[in-house]
Design a protein around this motif. Structure first.
Motif, mmCIF file in Angstrom:
data_model
loop_
_atom_site.group_PDB
_atom_site.id
_atom_site.type_symbol
_atom_site.label_atom_id
_atom_site.label_comp_id
_atom_site.label_asym_id
_atom_site.label_seq_id
_atom_site.Cartn_x
_atom_site.Cartn_y
_atom_site.Cartn_z
ATOM 1 N N LEU A 5 -6.147 -28.385 -37.776
ATOM 2 C CA LEU A 5 -6.448 -28.640 -38.971
ATOM 3 C C LEU A 5 -5.164 -28.564 -39.933
ATOM 4 O O LEU A 5 -4.396 -27.946 -39.754
ATOM 5 C CB LEU A 5 -7.616 -27.768 -39.671
ATOM 6 N N PRO A 6 -5.298 -29.132 -41.158
ATOM 7 C CA PRO A 6 -4.245 -29.118 -42.258
ATOM 8 C C PRO A 6 -3.808 -27.706 -42.358
ATOM 9 O O PRO A 6 -4.831 -26.610 -42.521
ATOM 10 C CB PRO A 6 -4.718 -29.708 -43.310
ATOM 11 N N SER A 7 -2.561 -27.139 -42.673
ATOM 12 C CA SER A 7 -2.454 -25.812 -42.408
ATOM 13 C C SER A 7 -2.709 -25.172 -44.031
ATOM 14 O O SER A 7 -2.950 -26.006 -44.849
ATOM 15 C CB SER A 7 -0.761 -25.626 -42.341
ATOM 16 N N ILE A 8 -2.845 -23.882 -43.906
ATOM 17 C CA ILE A 8 -3.046 -23.089 -45.095
ATOM 18 C C ILE A 8 -1.602 -22.634 -45.775
ATOM 19 O O ILE A 8 -0.842 -22.100 -44.987
ATOM 20 C CB ILE A 8 -4.047 -21.963 -44.698
ATOM 21 N N GLU A 9 -1.244 -23.149 -46.982
ATOM 22 C CA GLU A 9 -0.197 -22.593 -47.588
ATOM 23 C C GLU A 9 0.300 -21.239 -47.696
ATOM 24 O O GLU A 9 -0.593 -20.513 -47.764
ATOM 25 C CB GLU A 9 0.026 -23.435 -48.745
ATOM 26 N N THR A 10 1.414 -20.981 -47.848
ATOM 27 C CA THR A 10 1.793 -19.568 -48.134
ATOM 28 C C THR A 10 1.529 -19.104 -49.518
ATOM 29 O O THR A 10 1.059 -19.856 -50.403
ATOM 30 C CB THR A 10 3.375 -19.380 -47.641
ATOM 31 N N GLY A 11 1.379 -17.542 -49.253
ATOM 32 C CA GLY A 11 1.388 -17.207 -50.745
ATOM 33 C C GLY A 11 -0.039 -16.767 -51.307
ATOM 34 O O GLY A 11 -0.294 -16.509 -52.619
ATOM 35 N N LEU A 12 -0.995 -16.903 -50.570
ATOM 36 C CA LEU A 12 -2.449 -16.532 -51.010
ATOM 37 C C LEU A 12 -2.706 -15.002 -51.018
ATOM 38 O O LEU A 12 -2.164 -14.408 -49.840
ATOM 39 C CB LEU A 12 -3.539 -17.473 -50.538
ATOM 40 N N ASP A 13 -3.462 -14.724 -51.814
ATOM 41 C CA ASP A 13 -3.901 -13.214 -51.595
ATOM 42 C C ASP A 13 -4.573 -13.025 -50.355
ATOM 43 O O ASP A 13 -5.307 -13.941 -49.751
ATOM 44 C CB ASP A 13 -4.404 -12.675 -52.972
ATOM 45 N N LYS A 14 -4.927 -11.665 -50.003
ATOM 46 C CA LYS A 14 -5.663 -11.465 -48.796
ATOM 47 C C LYS A 14 -7.336 -12.135 -48.777
ATOM 48 O O LYS A 14 -7.475 -12.792 -47.806
ATOM 49 C CB LYS A 14 -5.800 -10.139 -48.447
ATOM 50 N N GLN A 15 -7.807 -12.012 -49.774
ATOM 51 C CA GLN A 15 -9.396 -12.369 -49.918
ATOM 52 C C GLN A 15 -9.570 -13.699 -49.889
ATOM 53 O O GLN A 15 -10.331 -14.619 -48.972
ATOM 54 C CB GLN A 15 -10.023 -11.754 -51.149
ATOM 55 N N THR A 16 -8.688 -14.451 -50.663
ATOM 56 C CA THR A 16 -8.793 -15.921 -50.588
ATOM 57 C C THR A 16 -8.172 -16.611 -49.288
ATOM 58 O O THR A 16 -8.979 -17.389 -48.876
ATOM 59 C CB THR A 16 -7.700 -16.514 -51.746
ATOM 60 N N PHE A 17 -7.268 -15.891 -48.688
ATOM 61 C CA PHE A 17 -6.752 -16.663 -47.300
ATOM 62 C C PHE A 17 -7.871 -16.232 -46.385
ATOM 63 O O PHE A 17 -8.155 -17.217 -45.907
ATOM 64 C CB PHE A 17 -5.435 -15.909 -46.980
ATOM 65 N N MET A 18 -8.533 -15.101 -46.211
ATOM 66 C CA MET A 18 -9.149 -14.950 -45.317
ATOM 67 C C MET A 18 -10.432 -15.738 -45.256
ATOM 68 O O MET A 18 -11.118 -16.356 -44.404
ATOM 69 C CB MET A 18 -9.694 -13.450 -44.970
ATOM 70 N N ARG A 19 -11.006 -15.795 -46.522
ATOM 71 C CA ARG A 19 -12.376 -16.619 -47.060
ATOM 72 C C ARG A 19 -12.036 -18.159 -46.466
ATOM 73 O O ARG A 19 -12.898 -18.664 -45.656
ATOM 74 C CB ARG A 19 -12.553 -16.540 -48.346
ATOM 75 N N ARG A 20 -10.773 -18.515 -46.797
ATOM 76 C CA ARG A 20 -10.460 -19.908 -46.780
ATOM 77 C C ARG A 20 -10.259 -20.185 -45.065
ATOM 78 O O ARG A 20 -10.909 -21.264 -44.566
ATOM 79 C CB ARG A 20 -9.393 -20.468 -47.240
ATOM 80 N N LEU A 21 -9.683 -19.515 -44.453
ATOM 81 C CA LEU A 21 -9.327 -19.311 -43.042
ATOM 82 C C LEU A 21 -10.818 -19.456 -42.279
ATOM 83 O O LEU A 21 -10.949 -20.379 -41.447
ATOM 84 C CB LEU A 21 -8.536 -18.247 -42.599
ATOM 85 N N GLU A 22 -11.527 -18.714 -42.616
ATOM 86 C CA GLU A 22 -12.977 -18.491 -41.805
ATOM 87 C C GLU A 22 -13.814 -19.711 -42.085
ATOM 88 O O GLU A 22 -14.279 -20.236 -41.291
ATOM 89 C CB GLU A 22 -13.694 -17.241 -42.182
ATOM 90 N N GLU A 23 -13.724 -20.194 -43.359
ATOM 91 C CA GLU A 23 -14.522 -21.249 -43.815
ATOM 92 C C GLU A 23 -14.032 -22.446 -43.123
ATOM 93 O O GLU A 23 -14.832 -23.599 -42.181
ATOM 94 C CB GLU A 23 -14.552 -21.557 -45.042
ATOM 95 N N THR A 24 -12.754 -22.517 -42.896
ATOM 96 C CA THR A 24 -12.207 -23.880 -42.224
ATOM 97 C C THR A 24 -12.351 -23.769 -40.706
ATOM 98 O O THR A 24 -12.756 -24.878 -40.208
ATOM 99 C CB THR A 24 -10.580 -23.850 -42.458
ATOM 100 N N ILE A 25 -12.090 -22.826 -40.053
ATOM 101 C CA ILE A 25 -12.357 -22.833 -38.559
ATOM 102 C C ILE A 25 -13.814 -22.763 -38.266
ATOM 103 O O ILE A 25 -14.208 -23.538 -37.357
ATOM 104 C CB ILE A 25 -11.957 -21.367 -38.206
#
Length: 267
Positions: free
Chosen positions: A205-225
């Motif tokens: 899937l399209p990559s998640i860009e760098t620089g996100l805070d922990k909560q935003t990154f983890m939520r987006r990663l889980e939702e995407t996968i």
């Protein structure tokens, strides 16, 4: 059933022979030959899964696959074959693996020599440091790194809490993360002996860009996968789309860092 049995006989026999050859290669100063052996073993297993076992697995989203390392992947973990399929198309990939695997006869010695990244599922601050140290070695070598954020093999339609070790790699290495969805468990579920002929897919899937805070990154990663894995499961099973259900297989464990989870919505 016959195809499943025939494939299993090939798989375990081929794996034993490959492990013996691998042990012979261990003393060689460079791990390059051993990594090549892993790559061609994986390609052989994928070939046998298709030809003998009747399991056809599509690779989708290849345009999202980084051409060069270092790169960071976060994978849904349905099957003991998830890593095999990745190793078949990404030579030299470094997997984050539980340290217990390194204690197995033959296999453990080979994993050490391949410079795979070992972690303790119980986690904690010290284990995050170990994860960072071993991952940095793979990063410096320009290798692709794959980690399973749930830390457990999950059946299709199930999900675990996402451990935040992936976030610390993302932050410390400064790499975007490529999420990887799959429906592979429909054919080869976890460590089940019986395999099922049919079709499945692994999707980059399209990559998640760098620089996100922990909560935003983890939520987006889980939702995407999870959303995309559920979509693939529905497509290849012929069943209506259903969101995966949270199943806690390791209560009392914190993983690599604290688990982070968030509610998801269907696409």
């Amino acid at each position: 059933m016959i195809r499943s049995l025939a494939f299993n006989l090939f798989f375990y026999g081929f794996t034993i022979v490959t492990a013996i050859v691998g042990i012979i290669l261990v003393p060689i100063p460079t791990p390059v030959l051993l990594r090549g052996l892993l790559h061609y073993w994986a390609k052989g297993v994928v070939w046998a899964a298709r030809v003998i076992g009747g399991m056809t697995v599509e690779f989708r989203g290849r345009e999202n696959l980084p051409l060069r390392g270092p790169a960071l992947f976060a994978n849904k973990h349905h099957s003991e074959s998830d890593g095999i399929y990745l190793a078949a198309i990404i030579p030299g990939i470094a997997f984050v693996a539980m340290k217990e695997l390194f204690h197995y006869p033959l296999i453990g010695t080979i994993l050490y020599r391949l410079q795979m990244i070992r972690v303790d599922a119980c986690g904690g601050g010290r284990e995050r440091e170990n994860l960072s140290e071993f991952a940095k070695r793979a990063y410096d070598g320009g290798r692709h790194i794959a980690i399973y954020p749930e830390g457990n093999l999950m059946a299709p339609g199930e999900r675990e809490r996402y451990r935040s070790g992936i976030y610390y790699l993302y932050r410390d290495l400064g790499l975007p993360v490529t999420p990887v969805a799959t429906s592979l468990g429909l054919l080869w579920n976890r460590r089940d002996w019986r395999k099922h002929a049919g079709r499945a897919a692994i999707e980059f899937l399209p990559s998640i860009e760098t620089g996100l805070d922990k909560q935003t990154f983890m939520r987006r990663l889980e939702e995407t996968i999870e959303t995309n894995s559920d979509r693939l499961i529905a497509e290849f099973s012929g069943r209506p789309y259903t969101s995966s259900q949270l199943v806690l297989r390791s209560q009392g464990q914190t993983g690599i860092g604290q688990p982070v989870t968030a509610p998801r919505a269907a696409p």
